[in-house]
Design a protein around this motif. Sequence first.
Motif, PDB file in Angstrom:
ATOM      1  N   UNK A 366       0.674  -1.209   0.030  1.00  0.00           N
ATOM      2  CA  UNK A 366       0.028   0.067   0.042  1.00  0.00           C
ATOM      3  C   UNK A 366       0.781   1.324   0.096  1.00  0.00           C
ATOM      4  N   UNK A 367       1.861   1.172   0.768  1.00  0.00           N
ATOM      5  CA  UNK A 367       2.825   2.484   1.039  1.00  0.00           C
ATOM      6  C   UNK A 367       3.453   2.719  -0.568  1.00  0.00           C
ATOM      7  N   UNK A 368       3.760   1.728  -1.313  1.00  0.00           N
ATOM      8  CA  UNK A 368       4.501   2.147  -2.205  1.00  0.00           C
ATOM      9  C   UNK A 368       3.311   2.489  -3.321  1.00  0.00           C
ATOM     10  N   UNK A 369       2.022   2.031  -3.487  1.00  0.00           N
ATOM     11  CA  UNK A 369       1.216   2.179  -4.280  1.00  0.00           C
ATOM     12  C   UNK A 369       0.831   3.442  -4.254  1.00  0.00           C
ATOM     13  N   UNK A 370       0.502   3.928  -2.852  1.00  0.00           N
ATOM     14  CA  UNK A 370      -0.100   5.429  -2.580  1.00  0.00           C
ATOM     15  C   UNK A 370       0.847   6.406  -2.878  1.00  0.00           C
ATOM     16  N   UNK A 371       2.168   5.954  -2.743  1.00  0.00           N
ATOM     17  CA  UNK A 371       3.401   7.301  -3.049  1.00  0.00           C
ATOM     18  C   UNK A 371       3.562   7.126  -4.327  1.00  0.00           C
ATOM     19  N   UNK A 372       2.859   6.417  -5.252  1.00  0.00           N
ATOM     20  CA  UNK A 372       3.265   6.338  -6.719  1.00  0.00           C
ATOM     21  C   UNK A 372       4.712   6.045  -7.307  1.00  0.00           C
ATOM     22  N   UNK A 373       5.135   5.006  -6.271  1.00  0.00           N
ATOM     23  CA  UNK A 373       6.587   4.582  -6.551  1.00  0.00           C
ATOM     24  C   UNK A 373       6.816   4.270  -7.831  1.00  0.00           C
ATOM     25  N   UNK A 374       7.730   4.627  -8.737  1.00  0.00           N
ATOM     26  CA  UNK A 374       8.184   4.211  -9.776  1.00  0.00           C
ATOM     27  C   UNK A 374       9.523   3.750  -9.910  1.00  0.00           C
ATOM     28  N   UNK A 375      10.568   3.711  -8.898  1.00  0.00           N
ATOM     29  CA  UNK A 375      11.565   3.205  -8.746  1.00  0.00           C
ATOM     30  C   UNK A 375      11.562   1.725  -8.351  1.00  0.00           C
ATOM     31  N   UNK A 376      10.580   1.426  -7.699  1.00  0.00           N
ATOM     32  CA  UNK A 376      10.590  -0.285  -7.455  1.00  0.00           C
ATOM     33  C   UNK A 376       9.489  -0.760  -8.136  1.00  0.00           C
ATOM     34  N   UNK A 377       9.203  -0.355  -9.604  1.00  0.00           N
ATOM     35  CA  UNK A 377       7.899  -0.874 -10.211  1.00  0.00           C
ATOM     36  C   UNK A 377       8.127  -2.310 -10.695  1.00  0.00           C
ATOM     37  N   UNK A 378       9.286  -2.816 -11.165  1.00  0.00           N
ATOM     38  CA  UNK A 378       9.657  -3.991 -11.081  1.00  0.00           C
ATOM     39  C   UNK A 378       9.482  -4.964 -10.312  1.00  0.00           C
ATOM     40  N   UNK A 379       9.644  -4.803  -9.111  1.00  0.00           N
ATOM     41  CA  UNK A 379       9.445  -5.320  -7.911  1.00  0.00           C
ATOM     42  C   UNK A 379       7.958  -5.601  -7.708  1.00  0.00           C
ATOM     43  N   UNK A 380       7.195  -4.462  -7.786  1.00  0.00           N
ATOM     44  CA  UNK A 380       5.770  -4.467  -7.416  1.00  0.00           C
ATOM     45  C   UNK A 380       5.112  -5.233  -8.447  1.00  0.00           C
ATOM     46  N   UNK A 381       5.369  -5.057  -9.797  1.00  0.00           N
ATOM     47  CA  UNK A 381       4.505  -5.486 -10.789  1.00  0.00           C
ATOM     48  C   UNK A 381       4.780  -7.189 -10.881  1.00  0.00           C
ATOM     49  N   UNK A 382       6.132  -7.586 -10.499  1.00  0.00           N
ATOM     50  CA  UNK A 382       6.411  -8.953 -10.470  1.00  0.00           C
ATOM     51  C   UNK A 382       5.781  -9.560  -9.171  1.00  0.00           C
ATOM     52  N   UNK A 383       5.717  -9.218  -8.017  1.00  0.00           N
ATOM     53  CA  UNK A 383       5.241  -9.638  -6.725  1.00  0.00           C
ATOM     54  C   UNK A 383       3.689  -9.933  -6.898  1.00  0.00           C
ATOM     55  N   UNK A 384       3.163  -8.594  -7.546  1.00  0.00           N
ATOM     56  CA  UNK A 384       1.580  -9.044  -7.849  1.00  0.00           C
ATOM     57  C   UNK A 384       1.162 -10.156  -8.897  1.00  0.00           C
ATOM     58  N   UNK A 385       2.014 -10.231  -9.969  1.00  0.00           N
ATOM     59  CA  UNK A 385       2.235 -11.534 -10.734  1.00  0.00           C
ATOM     60  C   UNK A 385       2.388 -12.648 -10.225  1.00  0.00           C
ATOM     61  N   UNK A 386       3.331 -12.812  -9.457  1.00  0.00           N
ATOM     62  CA  UNK A 386       3.758 -14.038  -8.456  1.00  0.00           C
ATOM     63  C   UNK A 386       2.819 -14.443  -7.551  1.00  0.00           C
TER      64      UNK A 386
END
Length: 884
Positions: A366-386
């Motif tokens: 939630x914290x990364x999504x609410x802060x519009x985090x683009x630096x960790x976009x690879x990890x966010x997208x991958x973890x949701x997919x995993x």
Amino acid sequence: MLELNEEGDEISGYKQNLWKIKEEKSIKNSIFELYSRLYYKKNYDEKNIFRQKVEIVLNSTVWCFQIMSLLWIPSLPVKGWSETMVIWEAIGYFKLDNACLELGLVSECFFISILSTFIISLVIMILVFMIYRSYNIPEFTFRIVKLFFYLWTLFLIIPSMELLTIFLKYNFWPQKYVSEYKNNNEIGKFEISTLYQILVAFTMIINFPLFIFHTEFSGEIRHFMSCKKINAKAHSKIDKNTAIFTYFSPVIYAIFAKDYIVYLQIFISIISSLLAIETLMYLPYFSLYSNCIVILKIFIVAFVAFSFLLGYLADNSLAISLIAILLGPLLGAFIVRLVSNLLNKTNIPGSLSGIISQYDLEKAFRSALCKNDTENKDQIVYMFEAFFIKNILNRGKLQIIWITNYCFYTLRDESLAKIKLSKARSIFDWDLEINYQEYLCNQNILIACLGENTQFSNYFQKLNMIKREDKKMCLNSLKFLNEMVSPNPDLNKLKRHLSVVSDKILLLNKEYSQLTAKYPNMRESLSLYASYTRNIIYDVEKSTLLDYKLKSLDKFIDTSMNDSKDFSYFNENNAILMFSTEEENFGYCFFGNEKAAEIFKLPLSEIIGNNVLNFIHPHYRNEVKKVASSYIWSTSSSEINFVEGFFWHAPSAGLLECVGKIAITSMNTLFVGLIVFKLKPVNHQIAWLTENREICCYTDNFPKMIKKSYINLAGCNISNLFSDLKEDLQLFIPYHLSNLEKETVIIIGYYNFYTMKMPYAILTSDYEEIKKWKNEAFSQEIHLQNLQESNSLCLISSRENTLFNFESQNQEDIYIDSKMNLYQSNDECYSDASNKLLSEKGDDQDKPNKSEYPVHDKYTDSIKKSSRSTNILHIAFGLTVIYN
């Protein structure tokens, strides 16, 4: 180019829904559209935050006092109740039915309760009908309805449900007095006819879906809006449960309060406690303020209910007030501190351990999504997919909605958002809120059309729809002519065919005109429109104007031919291929333009219907397919730019060095890939090699450059072709070749494509290129640039097909051997995925020396300065780089 059956239902094996532009309207979608126009905003004004805070406090206060007023009746059997009842009477006036009884307006309140529900229901049905029929509705209408909805749910739902239930109760079970209200009102005030009883029952039934719809459809669940919408939330699960509790509590009070007030207090205290605990577990709201207010209001109700129970057991009404007033603030402070601590967990998890449900997944990120985090976009997208892949039996649509909104609003990548959202169609869910949010996502993505690849896919779909209609018109024209010349013409058939032809001509005139106006630089649509006006409707003036536009466009295309950096899908000088990325049809090419046929030196008919993987050398084909298939789901970008080049292999054209880009997008339920490319302007020839340096394939002029054009070089060892070439030729070092007319050098190197090391040999006689290769850092620099621009995320094991994040304390001493094993100077390299020493996989004799493949100092310094939060390993061309 595309084959259609007689009715135009299939195109090259694909169902008609590939070309479907717009879904037909349904009642459900019309309801969704109504509520979206009532409550949904594409953006919010941050200046309204204070107003939003006041609003949520007002809503919570009114709800809290209304539910608390259900905890007592005037005849509560507790000592001293008559002295302390005045406090609770004041609270009871927040429930408007008490005020109506006090003012003697029972009949008026009864009719207002029924009339309000009738008006809301009628207005909603009218608006849904108007939306379904595509009528224009003024915006002020929705503002009025929204205000009416807000006042109804805030002030009327609880008192009207209580009052209507009491009317029904005392008409079925007559009593002398109505004891739920003060002053023991006579039963005569509550007597109604049978018709009204039916109307009351119907009103109570209708109130429930209206109230639930308002609760589910008025929420804002986009993390992107967390800073602008104070009551934005991840989901309405808690609010829906609270709404059900709110709806049935006054009904239960009206039925049981007179004789079973203690049991009612127990019921309210238990249910409200469970709701408070559930809210504390899920923390549905993005902001600390909203979570605290909502949890506090539910805990206060539970706390007061328990206070009434303790007062009843102690037979002391003073205990009720003292416990509620003295301990309430302490409880509130404790709750605020607890919620604050829970929301302050901001670290992004590195694994899925402990994440069981989609709600846990959302809370973790939630914290990364609410802060519009683009630096960790690879990890966010991958973890949701995993998580989606891991939870086969427990997949929810909400996680798809969350990651879709992140891709669309934060990453600004509508193609990636379309791909993520398309997975929701494979999951059936009864939850109206989830289906409503899916509808909103789909509508926003369709309207946005931000990327050129999406615009081109829309153009392509529209063009093929027009082709299908054009063919239907031609077929019906032929049928009409055949019927005309038949011995016994059927008048009905002639009328039917003529009617179809007439309708299709009007439709095509409109569609061609709109398409060419929106995409004026697309030659194919202009050419088809010109042919249509010239040969079908015989509009000479229009066809002449279109022919003039075509000639002007051809001149423009000729002047822009040499722009090697223009990778536009709407540039006719660029070759374009469109292919399926579906697992069962991966690589199936259903569109290609003339430029692609020119580059491959093949007829276009041999490209369309072929597989694009057939234009990759068989030695690399399977690996490319595997990487490309996994990329679609795990990538955080829908587009890859190959600025430095990539390669095709066609038997008719040899090895082709090209530049371009690849994009992935979705057409309704189908995933497609788009490749736009052109030949790279180079002054060298290249050959791909095997690990043993045997030639796999080569460019057309490679044999000619070494004066061996009379033989097939495939399978030849590159060392055997040149007598003065050393066996221990070092990588990326230019070696001069003798016995050739011009000064020529050969360079052996590796190109890295994810897990593959792809050896190559370059021949060049160009002075400037030779000069560059003689520069020590040139090869490392250009290939490092390739990696950064290829969106390569991590090393994927080709044997285990698993993703690893490699960590090491000494970043500069990690090496790779010929078997793709990893080593460190202390022989230890840990893997997050397996948690085993990778050094156990290799033999001591195979480990490289510390001096082999050193990291260049120039890049070591820049790597140290990187601020990436995870250690990700990239391997290319003998150069190992760890991003910290």
